[in-house]
Design a protein around this motif. Structure first.
Motif, PDB file in Angstrom:
ATOM      1  N   LYS A  10     -37.186   3.422 -27.215  1.00 55.58           N
ATOM      2  CA  LYS A  10     -38.456   4.132 -27.277  1.00 55.58           C
ATOM      3  C   LYS A  10     -38.554   5.066 -26.077  1.00 55.58           C
ATOM      4  O   LYS A  10     -37.794   4.943 -25.107  1.00 55.58           O
ATOM      5  CB  LYS A  10     -39.638   3.153 -27.276  1.00 55.58           C
ATOM      6  CG  LYS A  10     -39.725   2.271 -28.514  1.00 55.58           C
ATOM      7  CD  LYS A  10     -40.936   1.364 -28.458  1.00 55.58           C
ATOM      8  CE  LYS A  10     -41.006   0.457 -29.688  1.00 55.58           C
ATOM      9  NZ  LYS A  10     -42.186  -0.451 -29.640  1.00 55.58           N
ATOM     10  N   GLN A  11     -39.518   5.990 -26.139  1.00 56.15           N
ATOM     11  CA  GLN A  11     -39.759   6.892 -25.010  1.00 56.15           C
ATOM     12  C   GLN A  11     -41.251   6.910 -24.689  1.00 56.15           C
ATOM     13  O   GLN A  11     -42.083   7.053 -25.589  1.00 56.15           O
ATOM     14  CB  GLN A  11     -39.272   8.311 -25.321  1.00 56.15           C
ATOM     15  CG  GLN A  11     -39.365   9.251 -24.127  1.00 56.15           C
ATOM     16  CD  GLN A  11     -38.784  10.617 -24.427  1.00 56.15           C
ATOM     17  OE1 GLN A  11     -39.137  11.236 -25.422  1.00 56.15           O
ATOM     18  NE2 GLN A  11     -37.888  11.088 -23.572  1.00 56.15           N
ATOM     19  N   ALA A 234     -34.891  14.697 -28.349  1.00 55.96           N
ATOM     20  CA  ALA A 234     -36.117  14.057 -27.887  1.00 55.96           C
ATOM     21  C   ALA A 234     -37.325  14.982 -28.025  1.00 55.96           C
ATOM     22  O   ALA A 234     -38.458  14.524 -28.134  1.00 55.96           O
ATOM     23  CB  ALA A 234     -35.970  13.607 -26.439  1.00 55.96           C
ATOM     24  N   GLN A 235     -37.066  16.295 -28.038  1.00 61.81           N
ATOM     25  CA  GLN A 235     -38.139  17.270 -28.222  1.00 61.81           C
ATOM     26  C   GLN A 235     -38.419  17.541 -29.694  1.00 61.81           C
ATOM     27  O   GLN A 235     -39.295  18.348 -30.031  1.00 61.81           O
ATOM     28  CB  GLN A 235     -37.776  18.573 -27.511  1.00 61.81           C
ATOM     29  CG  GLN A 235     -37.749  18.441 -25.995  1.00 61.81           C
ATOM     30  CD  GLN A 235     -37.104  19.623 -25.299  1.00 61.81           C
ATOM     31  OE1 GLN A 235     -36.650  20.572 -25.955  1.00 61.81           O
ATOM     32  NE2 GLN A 235     -37.034  19.585 -23.981  1.00 61.81           N
ATOM     33  N   MET A 268     -31.291   8.822 -35.450  1.00 63.17           N
ATOM     34  CA  MET A 268     -31.993   7.632 -34.962  1.00 63.17           C
ATOM     35  C   MET A 268     -32.595   7.899 -33.586  1.00 63.17           C
ATOM     36  O   MET A 268     -33.732   7.513 -33.300  1.00 63.17           O
ATOM     37  CB  MET A 268     -31.032   6.450 -34.898  1.00 63.17           C
ATOM     38  CG  MET A 268     -30.588   5.927 -36.251  1.00 63.17           C
ATOM     39  SD  MET A 268     -29.244   4.718 -36.092  1.00 63.17           S
ATOM     40  CE  MET A 268     -30.023   3.439 -35.104  1.00 63.17           C
ATOM     41  N   TYR A 269     -31.830   8.557 -32.722  1.00 61.79           N
ATOM     42  CA  TYR A 269     -32.314   8.852 -31.375  1.00 61.79           C
ATOM     43  C   TYR A 269     -33.541   9.764 -31.452  1.00 61.79           C
ATOM     44  O   TYR A 269     -34.552   9.525 -30.779  1.00 61.79           O
ATOM     45  CB  TYR A 269     -31.216   9.515 -30.562  1.00 61.79           C
ATOM     46  CG  TYR A 269     -31.633   9.860 -29.151  1.00 61.79           C
ATOM     47  CD1 TYR A 269     -31.597   8.896 -28.141  1.00 61.79           C
ATOM     48  CD2 TYR A 269     -32.073  11.146 -28.830  1.00 61.79           C
ATOM     49  CE1 TYR A 269     -31.999   9.208 -26.860  1.00 61.79           C
ATOM     50  CE2 TYR A 269     -32.470  11.459 -27.541  1.00 61.79           C
ATOM     51  CZ  TYR A 269     -32.427  10.489 -26.563  1.00 61.79           C
ATOM     52  OH  TYR A 269     -32.831  10.799 -25.289  1.00 61.79           O
ATOM     53  N   ARG A 270     -33.472  10.795 -32.268  1.00 66.51           N
ATOM     54  CA  ARG A 270     -34.590  11.736 -32.424  1.00 66.51           C
ATOM     55  C   ARG A 270     -35.836  11.013 -32.911  1.00 66.51           C
ATOM     56  O   ARG A 270     -36.935  11.215 -32.371  1.00 66.51           O
ATOM     57  CB  ARG A 270     -34.209  12.835 -33.410  1.00 66.51           C
ATOM     58  CG  ARG A 270     -35.349  13.783 -33.774  1.00 66.51           C
ATOM     59  CD  ARG A 270     -34.900  14.755 -34.843  1.00 66.51           C
ATOM     60  NE  ARG A 270     -35.974  15.662 -35.212  1.00 66.51           N
ATOM     61  CZ  ARG A 270     -36.894  15.401 -36.141  1.00 66.51           C
ATOM     62  NH1 ARG A 270     -36.880  14.243 -36.777  1.00 66.51           N
ATOM     63  NH2 ARG A 270     -37.834  16.291 -36.429  1.00 66.51           N
ATOM     64  N   SER A 274     -38.999  10.920 -30.415  1.00 66.48           N
ATOM     65  CA  SER A 274     -40.003  11.947 -30.706  1.00 66.48           C
ATOM     66  C   SER A 274     -41.105  11.454 -31.635  1.00 66.48           C
ATOM     67  O   SER A 274     -42.129  12.119 -31.791  1.00 66.48           O
ATOM     68  CB  SER A 274     -39.327  13.164 -31.379  1.00 66.48           C
ATOM     69  OG  SER A 274     -38.806  12.810 -32.649  1.00 66.48           O
ATOM     70  N   ASN A 275     -40.855  10.274 -32.277  1.00 62.68           N
ATOM     71  CA  ASN A 275     -41.807   9.732 -33.247  1.00 62.68           C
ATOM     72  C   ASN A 275     -42.058  10.694 -34.409  1.00 62.68           C
ATOM     73  O   ASN A 275     -43.122  10.684 -35.031  1.00 62.68           O
ATOM     74  CB  ASN A 275     -43.153   9.383 -32.588  1.00 62.68           C
ATOM     75  CG  ASN A 275     -43.007   8.277 -31.571  1.00 62.68           C
ATOM     76  OD1 ASN A 275     -42.325   7.292 -31.807  1.00 62.68           O
ATOM     77  ND2 ASN A 275     -43.650   8.434 -30.416  1.00 62.68           N
ATOM     78  N   LEU A 276     -41.064  11.547 -34.680  1.00 64.99           N
ATOM     79  CA  LEU A 276     -41.169  12.477 -35.801  1.00 64.99           C
ATOM     80  C   LEU A 276     -40.313  11.961 -36.954  1.00 64.99           C
ATOM     81  O   LEU A 276     -39.193  11.482 -36.735  1.00 64.99           O
ATOM     82  CB  LEU A 276     -40.693  13.878 -35.408  1.00 64.99           C
ATOM     83  CG  LEU A 276     -41.525  14.612 -34.363  1.00 64.99           C
ATOM     84  CD1 LEU A 276     -40.828  15.893 -33.942  1.00 64.99           C
ATOM     85  CD2 LEU A 276     -42.893  14.938 -34.928  1.00 64.99           C
TER      86      LEU A 276
END
Length: 279
Positions: A10-11, A234-235, A268-270, A274-276
């Motif tokens: 998570k971020q 991440a963006q 998966m990382y994105r 980013s929760n998108l």
């Protein structure tokens, strides 16, 4: 990913800190680096990794401390694998937050960890508390208190060191090659081009570069691109767009390198940072 391996990532929206908890058995990931400071705790098993020309074994309760650019890998040398939790701290955030402690940084210096592996019960506890508060999105005041506790313990393991750009241990040829790769990270660079830019043949260049950076030039270039890929994903950028922008042959090519370095796919990382939703 093999069924016995898993990653929970998570971020934190406020600080940009990534929190990761994972379990691996056997091979975990290939040599790679991050542009963040890594502070992690081994929960279970033996976590074996190579970093700074030394093989380390982190056992339950030990804290591992990696700086931006530290090349490291990961594997489980014993049955049952290992489980760990990790915080990825942005260098600018870390320096800003520690400003009250260190006042001003000396010229041409950056924060550095004194040791790669630490047996510090209080730091391990502070790392776990910070992880829990961020990973489970606790109240803002709870997250801030936990991070302050982590920073307080980290000051015992941090010092200022001269920036690597002025490090006399790096041979001139390797330093020139590294700077060239950073400046041309989006280009399809050939080894001949890199050799011409440094004024030596490609065989001497490869030997000098690998001795200085721990990997050959092509692998270093891939790592530069992967670091940029993490930031773009991440963006919220789509994996296909990231692959095209960074010069990978296609999305699958980016995906293969990404999984080898980080243990999960770009999609998966994105999604987790980013929760998108995927489109």
């Amino acid at each position: 990913m093999p069924p016995h391996n898993w990653i929970d990532l998570k971020q934190d929206a406020n600080t940009g800190i990534e929190t990761l908890r994972a379990h691996f058995e056997g091979h975990a990931y290939d040599p790679h680096w991050h542009d963040s400071y890594l502070v992690g705790v081994t929960e279970q098993g033996i976590q074996q990794f190579n970093c700074r020309r030394t093989r380390h074994q982190s056992t339950p309760g030990k804290v591992f401390l990696l700086e931006p650019g530290d090349i490291h890998d990961g594997e489980a040398p014993s049955e049952g694998g290992f489980t760990y939790r990790m915080l990825y701290l942005d260098p600018k955030w870390l320096q800003q937050e520690l400003g009250a402690v260190f006042d001003e940084a000396p010229d041409n210096t950056e924060l550095s960890f004194a040791n790669t592996l630490a047996s510090d019960v209080q730091l391990a506890r502070a790392t776990s508390l910070a992880f829990e508060s961020l990973h489970h999105n606790e109240l803002n005041i709870v997250r801030q208190m936990a991070l302050d506790g982590l920073l307080e313990r980290l000051t015992n393991h941090l010092h200022w060191r001269t920036r690597y750009s002025g490090d006399p241990r790096l041979p001139r040829v390797a330093k020139m090659a590294g700077e060239y790769l950073h400046a041309h990270v989006f280009e399809d660079i050939s080894l001949e081009q890199l050799a011409a830019a440094t004024g030596v043949d490609r065989f001497r260049l490869t030997r000098a570069f690998k001795a200085a950076y721990g990997m050959p030039p092509h692998a270093y270039l891939v790592q530069l691109r992967l670091a940029k890929a993490r930031r773009m994903l991440a963006q919220g950028e789509q994996p296909a767009t990231v692959a095209m922008t960074l010069g990978f042959a296609d999305q699958s090519h980016l995906g293969r390198w990404f999984v080898r370095a980080y243990g999960l796919t770009p999609a998966m990382y994105r999604k987790r940072c980013s929760n998108l939703p995927d489109r």
